[in-house]
Write an enzyme that holds these catalytic residues in place. Structure first.
Site, short mmCIF file in Angstrom:
data_model
loop_
_atom_site.label_atom_id
_atom_site.label_comp_id
_atom_site.label_asym_id
_atom_site.label_seq_id
_atom_site.Cartn_x
_atom_site.Cartn_y
_atom_site.Cartn_z
N SER A 12 0.85 -1.20 0.00
CA SER A 12 0.00 0.00 0.00
C SER A 12 0.88 1.24 0.00
O SER A 12 1.67 1.44 0.94
CB SER A 12 -0.89 0.02 1.24
OG SER A 12 -1.41 1.33 1.41
N HIS A 37 -1.25 -1.31 -4.29
CA HIS A 37 -2.52 -0.99 -3.63
C HIS A 37 -2.59 0.51 -3.34
O HIS A 37 -1.68 1.07 -2.73
CB HIS A 37 -2.61 -1.80 -2.33
CG HIS A 37 -3.89 -1.68 -1.58
ND1 HIS A 37 -5.01 -2.43 -1.88
CD2 HIS A 37 -4.24 -0.90 -0.52
CE1 HIS A 37 -5.99 -2.13 -1.04
NE2 HIS A 37 -5.56 -1.20 -0.21
N ASP A 39 -4.86 3.58 -1.76
CA ASP A 39 -5.93 3.84 -0.80
C ASP A 39 -6.52 5.24 -1.00
O ASP A 39 -5.88 6.24 -0.70
CB ASP A 39 -5.38 3.72 0.63
CG ASP A 39 -5.13 2.27 1.01
OD1 ASP A 39 -6.07 1.47 0.93
OD2 ASP A 39 -3.98 1.94 1.38
N MET A 41 -9.19 7.95 0.15
CA MET A 41 -9.99 8.29 1.34
C MET A 41 -10.58 9.67 1.19
O MET A 41 -9.93 10.57 0.65
CB MET A 41 -9.11 8.26 2.59
CG MET A 41 -8.39 6.93 2.79
SD MET A 41 -7.50 6.92 4.35
CE MET A 41 -6.64 5.35 4.22
N HIS A 70 -8.44 0.96 -3.79
CA HIS A 70 -9.35 0.71 -2.67
C HIS A 70 -10.04 2.02 -2.31
O HIS A 70 -9.40 2.93 -1.77
CB HIS A 70 -8.51 0.17 -1.49
CG HIS A 70 -9.26 -0.06 -0.24
ND1 HIS A 70 -8.63 -0.29 0.97
CD2 HIS A 70 -10.60 -0.14 0.03
CE1 HIS A 70 -9.54 -0.48 1.92
NE2 HIS A 70 -10.74 -0.38 1.38
N MET A 72 -12.24 4.23 -0.13
CA MET A 72 -12.88 4.42 1.18
C MET A 72 -13.61 5.75 1.10
O MET A 72 -13.20 6.75 1.72
CB MET A 72 -11.80 4.38 2.28
CG MET A 72 -11.30 2.96 2.54
SD MET A 72 -9.68 2.91 3.31
CE MET A 72 -8.66 3.06 1.85
N MET A 141 -11.23 -6.25 5.72
CA MET A 141 -10.41 -5.29 6.46
C MET A 141 -9.99 -5.92 7.79
O MET A 141 -10.83 -6.42 8.55
CB MET A 141 -11.19 -3.99 6.73
CG MET A 141 -11.53 -3.16 5.50
SD MET A 141 -10.12 -2.71 4.46
CE MET A 141 -9.09 -1.80 5.62
N ASP A 176 -6.47 -6.60 4.43
CA ASP A 176 -5.89 -5.25 4.40
C ASP A 176 -5.86 -4.65 5.80
O ASP A 176 -6.91 -4.41 6.39
CB ASP A 176 -6.74 -4.38 3.46
CG ASP A 176 -6.16 -3.00 3.24
OD1 ASP A 176 -5.04 -2.73 3.71
OD2 ASP A 176 -6.85 -2.18 2.57
#
Ligand code: DX5
Ligand code: ZN
Length: 232
Positions: A12, A37, A39, A41, A70, A72, A141, A176
């Site tokens: 990540s 990966h 992330d 957010m 990913h 979020m 998660m 993750d």
């Protein structure tokens, strides 16, 4: 793309140097990363902000493996086209992000990407059971999402139940959060095949000292493989 269930390590870049993403991505790929990966957010679905489609499009130029994005964020649907245009290979949305996750997964596939569905630690495996024919990946998660470097929450039973539910379907189980040499065996033995790791990959290294990334990736991989009985 053919489906293969083997242990994959997905660093990540949340734990990378934010001023040097291009070199960080190339460094972890040179050092053995299977996927990268990313992330995303939004400061709303999770209490932290990272980056959006323009940054993801810039990462794309450096990723030669698989760009695993990913989300979020909530809502998801208004942003799917932008992440497709940014070049995501896999786009994962949270089952908790809205009432129409089935439609979201269909829209991700319609956008030419593989579709992932993520579950927070407080959400049972059964929440994704009706989605297994419209998903390519389930992300379990193992921390509450929002930050790197948190302590692993044991979800072995959830991963085992999911593995049984998935059966012969071509659906990856990703874990993750808090994955390192010590926790990788627990999730690999339970049936996870894609291991995301941020702090445990980037610790001790830098773009100028990338060998540490390679040692970290191999240590996690070996720990996971030995737990599944496979040889490193
Ligand atoms: C957490 C993110 C993770 C995070 C993992 O919200 O989804 O991908 O980067 O970081 P570590 O491996 O440090 O727990
Ligand atoms: Zn993540």
């Amino acid at each position: 793309m053919t489906f293969e269930r083997k242990i994959r390590i997905a660093p990540s870049i949340l734990s990378a140097d934010f001023a040097d993403f291009g070199r960080e991505i190339r460094a972890v790929e040179d050092q053995g990363a299977d996927w990268v990966h990313v992330d995303v957010m939004d400061g709303h679905f999770v209490p932290n902000l990272t980056f959006g489609p323009p940054a993801v499009a810039a990462f794309r130029r450096h990723v030669t493996t698989v760009m695993d994005v990913h989300l979020m964020i909530a809502p998801v649907d208004p942003h799917i086209a932008a992440f497709a245009a940014a070049g995501a290979d896999i786009l994962t949305a949270h089952v908790e992000a809205g009432p129409h996750i089935h439609r979201t997964l269909q829209a991700i596939r319609a956008g030419g990407m593989r579709a992932g569905v993520a579950l927070n630690p407080g959400t049972p495996a059964e929440a994704v059971e009706p989605l297994l024919d419209v998903a390519d990946l389930v992300c379990v998660m193992t921390v509450n999402p929002g930050f790197g470097g948190q302590q692993f929450i044991d979800t072995g039973d959830k991963v085992r139940r999911l593995r049984a539910m998935i059966g012969g379907r071509p659906v990856h189980i990703q874990v993750d959060g808090g994955i390192d040499e010590a926790t990788a065996p627990l999730v690999a033995r339970a049936g996870a095949d894609v291991l995301v790791a941020g702090s445990a990959v980037f610790r001790g290294g830098s773009v100028d000292e990338p060998a540490a990334y390679g040692r970290n990736i191999e240590a996690i991989r070996r720990a996971a493989l030995s737990a599944t009985g496979a040889m490193a």
